[in-house]
Motif scaffolding. Structure first.
Motif, PDB file in Angstrom:
ATOM      1  N   LEU A  81       1.058  -1.003  -0.343  1.00 11.82           N
ATOM      2  CA  LEU A  81      -0.360   0.101  -0.094  1.00 11.82           C
ATOM      3  C   LEU A  81       1.197   1.636   0.036  1.00 11.82           C
ATOM      4  CD1 LEU A  81      -2.676   1.225   0.045  1.00 11.82           C
ATOM      5  CD2 LEU A  81      -2.738   0.615   2.396  1.00 11.82           C
ATOM      6  N   ILE A  82       0.865   2.233  -1.174  1.00 13.26           N
ATOM      7  CA  ILE A  82       1.294   3.281  -0.781  1.00 13.26           C
ATOM      8  C   ILE A  82       0.968   4.535   0.792  1.00 13.26           C
ATOM      9  CG2 ILE A  82       0.961   3.764  -3.298  1.00 13.26           C
ATOM     10  CD1 ILE A  82      -1.078   6.102  -3.080  1.00 13.26           C
ATOM     11  N   TRP A  83       2.159   4.922   0.394  1.00 11.51           N
ATOM     12  CA  TRP A  83       2.173   6.136   1.583  1.00 11.51           C
ATOM     13  C   TRP A  83       1.251   7.003   1.324  1.00 11.51           C
ATOM     14  CZ3 TRP A  83       3.041  11.296   2.572  1.00 11.51           C
ATOM     15  CH2 TRP A  83       3.634  11.796   3.640  1.00 11.51           C
ATOM     16  N   PRO A  84       0.612   8.364   1.796  1.00  7.89           N
ATOM     17  CA  PRO A  84       0.441   7.872   3.626  1.00  7.89           C
ATOM     18  C   PRO A  84      -0.543   7.371   3.973  1.00  7.89           C
ATOM     19  CG  PRO A  84      -1.127   9.765   2.926  1.00  7.89           C
ATOM     20  CD  PRO A  84      -0.389   9.003   1.608  1.00  7.89           C
ATOM     21  N   LEU A  85      -0.968   5.490   3.378  1.00 10.51           N
ATOM     22  CA  LEU A  85      -2.517   5.283   3.752  1.00 10.51           C
ATOM     23  C   LEU A  85      -1.741   4.020   4.468  1.00 10.51           C
ATOM     24  CD1 LEU A  85      -5.078   4.899   0.165  1.00 10.51           C
ATOM     25  CD2 LEU A  85      -5.260   6.185   1.931  1.00 10.51           C
ATOM     26  N   ASN A  86      -0.604   3.390   3.807  1.00 11.90           N
ATOM     27  CA  ASN A  86      -0.539   2.385   4.720  1.00 11.90           C
ATOM     28  C   ASN A  86       0.299   2.825   6.459  1.00 11.90           C
ATOM     29  OD1 ASN A  86       1.981   4.044   5.128  1.00 11.90           O
ATOM     30  ND2 ASN A  86       3.498   2.898   3.213  1.00 11.90           N
ATOM     31  N   SER A  87       0.199   4.207   7.050  1.00 12.24           N
ATOM     32  CA  SER A  87       0.335   4.633   8.098  1.00 12.24           C
ATOM     33  C   SER A  87      -0.618   5.642   9.384  1.00 12.24           C
ATOM     34  CB  SER A  87       1.783   4.875   8.104  1.00 12.24           C
ATOM     35  OG  SER A  87       1.943   5.971   7.146  1.00 12.24           O
ATOM     36  N   ILE A  88      -1.510   4.893   7.864  1.00 11.86           N
ATOM     37  CA  ILE A  88      -3.177   5.374   8.796  1.00 11.86           C
ATOM     38  C   ILE A  88      -4.258   4.842   9.411  1.00 11.86           C
ATOM     39  CG2 ILE A  88      -5.296   6.863   8.389  1.00 11.86           C
ATOM     40  CD1 ILE A  88      -3.942   8.467   6.191  1.00 11.86           C
ATOM     41  N   GLN A  89      -4.311   4.960  10.332  1.00 10.66           N
ATOM     42  CA  GLN A  89      -5.840   4.554  10.722  1.00 10.66           C
ATOM     43  C   GLN A  89      -6.780   5.889  12.051  1.00 10.66           C
ATOM     44  OE1 GLN A  89      -4.349   1.553  13.526  1.00 10.66           O
ATOM     45  NE2 GLN A  89      -6.848   0.472  13.394  1.00 10.66           N
ATOM     46  N   MET A  90      -7.313   5.492  11.401  1.00  9.92           N
ATOM     47  CA  MET A  90      -9.073   6.318  11.824  1.00  9.92           C
ATOM     48  C   MET A  90      -9.950   5.706  12.851  1.00  9.92           C
ATOM     49  SD  MET A  90     -10.159   9.787   9.672  1.00  9.92           S
ATOM     50  CE  MET A  90      -8.543  10.199   8.519  1.00  9.92           C
ATOM     51  N   GLY A  91     -10.830   6.746  13.571  1.00 12.43           N
ATOM     52  CA  GLY A  91     -11.707   6.380  13.597  1.00 12.43           C
ATOM     53  C   GLY A  91     -13.035   6.346  13.033  1.00 12.43           C
ATOM     54  N   PHE A  92     -14.076   5.892  13.256  1.00 19.06           N
ATOM     55  CA  PHE A  92     -15.274   5.182  12.378  1.00 19.06           C
ATOM     56  C   PHE A  92     -15.645   6.278  12.287  1.00 19.06           C
ATOM     57  CE2 PHE A  92     -19.569   3.819  11.380  1.00 19.06           C
ATOM     58  CZ  PHE A  92     -18.963   2.893   9.932  1.00 19.06           C
ATOM     59  N   PHE A  93     -16.169   7.496  12.389  1.00 16.11           N
ATOM     60  CA  PHE A  93     -17.456   8.889  12.485  1.00 16.11           C
ATOM     61  C   PHE A  93     -16.142  10.059  11.593  1.00 16.11           C
ATOM     62  CE2 PHE A  93     -17.799  13.267  13.256  1.00 16.11           C
ATOM     63  CZ  PHE A  93     -19.840  12.735  12.571  1.00 16.11           C
TER      64      PHE A  93
ATOM     65  N   GLY B 235     -22.813   5.869   2.851  1.00 18.09           N
ATOM     66  CA  GLY B 235     -24.234   4.859   2.566  1.00 18.09           C
ATOM     67  C   GLY B 235     -22.604   4.034   2.213  1.00 18.09           C
ATOM     68  N   GLY B 236     -21.691   3.698   1.028  1.00 16.58           N
ATOM     69  CA  GLY B 236     -21.413   3.118   1.019  1.00 16.58           C
ATOM     70  C   GLY B 236     -19.871   2.805   1.665  1.00 16.58           C
ATOM     71  N   ALA B 237     -19.747   3.940   3.092  1.00 19.25           N
ATOM     72  CA  ALA B 237     -18.525   3.364   4.547  1.00 19.25           C
ATOM     73  C   ALA B 237     -19.654   3.010   5.508  1.00 19.25           C
ATOM     74  CB  ALA B 237     -18.347   5.119   4.826  1.00 19.25           C
ATOM     75  N   LEU B 238     -20.915   3.180   5.520  1.00 20.94           N
ATOM     76  CA  LEU B 238     -21.214   1.750   6.397  1.00 20.94           C
ATOM     77  C   LEU B 238     -21.213   0.690   5.807  1.00 20.94           C
ATOM     78  CD1 LEU B 238     -23.904   4.787   7.588  1.00 20.94           C
ATOM     79  CD2 LEU B 238     -22.274   3.785   8.914  1.00 20.94           C
ATOM     80  N   TYR B 239     -21.795   0.611   4.478  1.00 17.25           N
ATOM     81  CA  TYR B 239     -21.808  -0.937   4.077  1.00 17.25           C
ATOM     82  C   TYR B 239     -20.708  -1.741   4.453  1.00 17.25           C
ATOM     83  CZ  TYR B 239     -23.598  -4.000   0.605  1.00 17.25           C
ATOM     84  OH  TYR B 239     -24.144  -4.845  -0.325  1.00 17.25           O
ATOM     85  N   ALA B 240     -19.607  -1.163   4.112  1.00 17.24           N
ATOM     86  CA  ALA B 240     -18.695  -1.704   4.010  1.00 17.24           C
ATOM     87  C   ALA B 240     -17.723  -2.171   5.518  1.00 17.24           C
ATOM     88  CB  ALA B 240     -16.837  -0.823   3.670  1.00 17.24           C
ATOM     89  N   HIS B 241     -18.550  -1.333   6.391  1.00 13.40           N
ATOM     90  CA  HIS B 241     -18.150  -1.322   7.795  1.00 13.40           C
ATOM     91  C   HIS B 241     -19.051  -2.959   8.389  1.00 13.40           C
ATOM     92  CE1 HIS B 241     -14.900   1.859   7.085  1.00 13.40           C
ATOM     93  NE2 HIS B 241     -14.298   1.123   8.022  1.00 13.40           N
ATOM     94  N   TRP B 242     -19.937  -2.626   7.488  1.00 13.03           N
ATOM     95  CA  TRP B 242     -21.242  -3.784   7.515  1.00 13.03           C
ATOM     96  C   TRP B 242     -20.645  -4.985   7.175  1.00 13.03           C
ATOM     97  CZ3 TRP B 242     -24.598  -6.864   5.047  1.00 13.03           C
ATOM     98  CH2 TRP B 242     -25.593  -7.303   5.629  1.00 13.03           C
TER      99      TRP B 242
END
Lengths: 355, 296
Positions: free
Chosen positions: A98-110, A237-244
């Motif tokens: 995975l490319i930077w910066p996505l490979n070092s990010i982890q954030m909350g759901f909201f 809707g897509g974000a909620l769907y992915a985490h569902w």
């Protein structure tokens, strides 16, 4: 027949009571119906968000898009990439890292959901700006083409989306409260939009684009705005769907044209252009899809086993869909909304008929 | 050099297949202003019909193909009669939504009847797999067969449209339905005939598609259908010669781009969509303009 208008204050109180009532119902349901049905009730709200955002474009604004799944996919992937744990990312991306910066990010759901909505809205802007130059069925085909482009790009960008392998192990953040909470926000925002001066302009355009243009409405600007707002909520809707789902991939049957078909079925059942119709259609669809699993699984009638028929539920949906288009094009709600006034008028008329 | 020639042959082949499908789209759009979304699915059904005629009814391959094509024509006829005719005076978007519904219906029905698992289409004689070598060019016999059938059918359709009374009626209906019916043409019959011809051409193309890429599955009609529609838009929707030219342009572009930039192969389907979008932006009426922008 003189009908009374329900005052703003009564309306507000009734609606508040209704929302609180639904909240208590959900609370009761989440403790009593079991995990499986709680998941379905959550899915109902996710479908409703997708359907409301779709009906804003296809019903209220009266331009026919076939690209909704594209924005849902953008939202789903954006949010999933932001919330996926870093170890999971390194594990999943074994073809290309995975490319930077996505490979070092982890954030909350909201925050991830909000960003997903914004990215999907931006995608809707990029798609809408050129596509809205054409009208009618050409617009439908152009948006379909864009949605397919989005899907194929996702399928081939191994270093961003993990390509055709998809994303696995997305944290199951979407619960009944997130989904129904976002549904409330969606209804409030798109509902106020529909009944604002912008909304009146949109509805005028859906009746007659040329006449609306002649009255001084900037048709292109209004259509684009509606398309971008729709894209934002499609992304939510897509974000909620992915985490569902917790697993997403770019096959045409998961986040491709099939999903657009499904959302189209919901809003056609509910009535094109009605927000409450979209919710009713989505709830009906989620419920019927579960119920129709029966026809796909083996049945036992008095000792005779009937084998399940795979694909039968889709066939039934397609048949219902065509029958609605041929004989009941209005759907449940038509372009109307399920308001207190609507219910009052309905019963007043019933009472009037009996006199 | 032989690389280029090989690609040109492949491009012509693919283009011809697109052209045959695109004719059905463009004729229907020309008359009803309807994007017949189910067109690609009628193609898929034609291929399944042919497959089952040969496997289940053990017909000889050529007879099975012909029966499959005729049945596909019948299917197109029924779709028009059942689903599109009642909506002829409805808003165009309703007709479009119904067409999407029909497409979904035919796909789901195929999953139920034939199963969702891809089936192999190896029912044609092995003779077609033989390879002829012309100074370094390796050409399958199948290529000659497909090119031959395609060109015969293309010229047949053009002859029908421009040299027969029926064809004149078809072109007249595309211009003005009420006036044509006053001239004594039976509009309903002509529209039915249009659907039958379009569906049979699509099924022919689909069967040859399945011979070349020998796999059959319920969703196989979607992508060729969408691309053939794009070919029709490139040529100028409503124009049959335009659909043919558009088909060849699209097929050639796809093969040449992938042939010379093999690392773009994953994006192969994107080219058609990009061509479509660019075209819609700058020249939505296509090469052969039939319908100009509607004035108030």
């Amino acid at each position: 027949m003189g009908t009374k208008r329900i005052s703003f204050k009564t309306n507000f109180i009734l609606t508040t009571v209704f929302v609180i009532g639904v909240g208590f119902l959900l609370l009761a349901a989440s403790h009593s119906v079991g995990d499986y049905w709680v998941r379905i009730i959550t899915l109902m709200a996710i479908y409703s968000i997708m359907a409301i955002s779709y009906t804003l474009v296809n019903g209220v604004t009266g331009i026919f898009s076939l690209g909704h799944a594209g924005f849902i996919a953008v939202g789903a992937y954006t949010a999933a990439l932001l919330t996926l744990p870093i170890q999971q990312k390194t594990m999943s991306f074994f073809i290309a890292p995975l490319i930077w910066p996505l490979n070092s990010i982890q954030m909350g759901f909201f925050p991830a959901t909000i960003i997903a909505g914004l990215v999907a809205a931006f995608a809707a802007f990029l798609v809408g700006y050129p596509s809205l130059r054409v009208t009618g069925d050409y617009f439908a085909i152009a948006t379909l083409a864009f949605a397919e482009i989005i899907r194929i790009v996702i399928q081939n960008s191994y270093s961003i989306t993990n390509g055709s392998l998809g994303l696995k192990g997305i944290p199951p953040y979407t619960n009944i409260w997130w989904a129904w909470g976002w549904l409330l926000v969606t209804i409030i925002v798109i509902g106020s939009l529909k009944f604002s001066s912008y909304g009146r302009a949109l509805r005028a355009m859906s009746e007659d684009t040329v006449a609306a243009g002649a009255m001084g409405i900037n048709v292109f600007k209004h259509q684009l705005m509606s398309f971008v707002v729709s894209g934002f909520f499609a992304g939510i809707g897509g974000a909620l769907y992915a985490h569902w789902l917790t697993t997403i991939d770019p096959r045409p049957t998961s986040l491709g044209i099939m999903l657009t078909f499904f959302v189209l079925i919901m809003i056609v059942i509910g009535g094109l252009g009605s927000i409450s119709g979209a919710v009713l259609g989505a709830i009906f669809f989620a419920f019927a899809a579960q119920w129709l699993r029966i026809v796909e699984s083996p049945m036992n009638f008095f000792g005779i086993t009937i084998p399940g028929i795979p694909g039968m539920s889709m066939l039934i949906f397609a048949t219902v869909f065509i029958l609605i288009m041929l004989f009941w094009r209005r759907g449940i709600m038509g372009k109307d909304e399920l308001s207190w006034q609507y219910i009052y008028d309905h019963f007043a008329k019933k009472a009037g008929d009996q006199d | 050099m032989s690389h280029l020639a090989q690609n040109l042959i492949n491009g012509t082949l693919l283009g011809g297949l697109y052209a045959l499908i695109a004719i059905g789209y463009t004729m229907v759009y020309g008359i009803l202003r309807l994007i017949n979304f189910a067109h690609g699915d009628i193609l898929m059904w034609g291929v399944y019909f042919a497959l089952y005629m040969v496997i289940a009814l053990s017909m000889p391959w050529w007879l099975g193909f012909i029966v499959g094509i005729v049945l596909a024509g019948l299917l197109g006829f029924s779709v028009e009669k059942v689903a599109y005719r009642p909506l002829r005076n409805a808003p165009r978007i309703s007709a479009l939504i119904t067409a999407i519904g029909i497409s979904f219906f035919l796909e789901s029905l195929a999953v139920v009847v034939f199963g969702g698992i891809p089936k192999s289409f190896n029912i044609y004689p092995k003779f077609f797999n033989k390879i002829v070598i012309f100074n370094h060019l390796r050409i399958q016999m199948l290529t000659f067969f497909i090119l031959g059938v395609t060109f015969v059918l293309l010229f047949g359709v053009l002859w029908l449209l421009y040299r027969t009374k029926t064809g004149t009626a078809m072109r007249a209906i595309a211009t003005d339905i009420p006036t044509t019916s006053l001239m004594g043409a039976n509009v309903d019959n002509i529209i039915s005939l249009t659907f039958i011809i379009g569906s049979m051409l699509a099924a022919t193309s689909g069967i040859m598609w399945a011979m070349r890429y020998p796999q059959v599955q319920p969703y196989m009609g979607f992508v060729p259908g969408l691309k053939a529609f794009i070919a029709a838009v490139i040529g100028g929707i409503g124009s049959v010669p335009g659909a043919v030219v558009g088909g060849f342009i699209l097929g050639m572009t796809e093969i040449l781009v992938v042939g010379f930039f093999p690392n773009l192969a994953g994006y192969r389907d994107v080219f058609a969509y990009v061509i479509l979008i660019v075209l819609l932006m700058f020249r939505p009426t296509g090469i052969f303009t039939v319908y100009s922008e509607q004035k108030v």
